[in-house]
Design a protein around this motif. Structure first.
Motif: not given
Length: 163
Positions: A44-52
């Motif tokens: 699976p792909v990787e979440v490299v960032e998640a921001l608000l």
């Protein structure tokens, strides 16, 4: 017999023939075709960032308009990615439609409002809580037409610092 009666009976007879001709006898219905699922390969792909990200604009009469955007970016090892696809996931399960990402990030406006500036971003926390009932899973489509397995669902509004 009156000519109008003949025309009416002829019309009704043709209509009945059309109905019979269009119906399918029981047991002879054509099987529904389902879309062919692509072959999975890799990890699976990787979440490299998640921001608000919050944006505010000053309006007239001491009011503000504001928007909170959630941005989650993904990366696939190997560099042979054609595109990324996302699919909505709720407590009831996965959706059926796919959303092609622009680049490798998913962006959603998840909260917004217009209110008095003194109140700040009124209602933002409630809207963020409501948005968190939705998640997305993401996969990469590779150059050879295969796809990576789906990620675990990433909750809308979840954050992860870059890196």
């Amino acid at each position: 017999m009156h000519p109008r009666s003949v025309a009416l009976l002829t019309g009704l007879g043709l209509f009945a023939l059309l109905l019979v001709g269009c119906s399918t006898p029981a047991g002879t219905a054509q099987p529904e075709t389902s879309p062919v699922e692509p072959v999975e390969a890799g990890v699976p792909v990787e979440v490299v960032e998640a921001l608000l990200n919050d944006e505010m604009t000053t309006e007239q009469n001491g009011r503000i308009s504001w928007t909170t955007t959630w941005r989650a970016c993904f990366e696939q090892d190997g560099g042979d990615t054609t595109r990324f696809e996302a699919q909505a996931v709720t407590t009831e399960g996965s959706g059926t439609s796919l959303r092609e990402l622009d680049g490798q990030c998913l962006e959603l406006d998840i909260a917004r409002g217009v209110n008095d500036a003194a109140a700040g971003m009124l209602g933002r926390d409630i809207q963020l809580a409501e948005a968190s009932t939705l998640a997305y899973r993401v996969r990469a489509v590779l150059d050879d037409g295969t796809v990576t397995p789906w990620t675990e669902p990433v909750r809308v509004g979840a954050t992860k610092p870059p890196g």
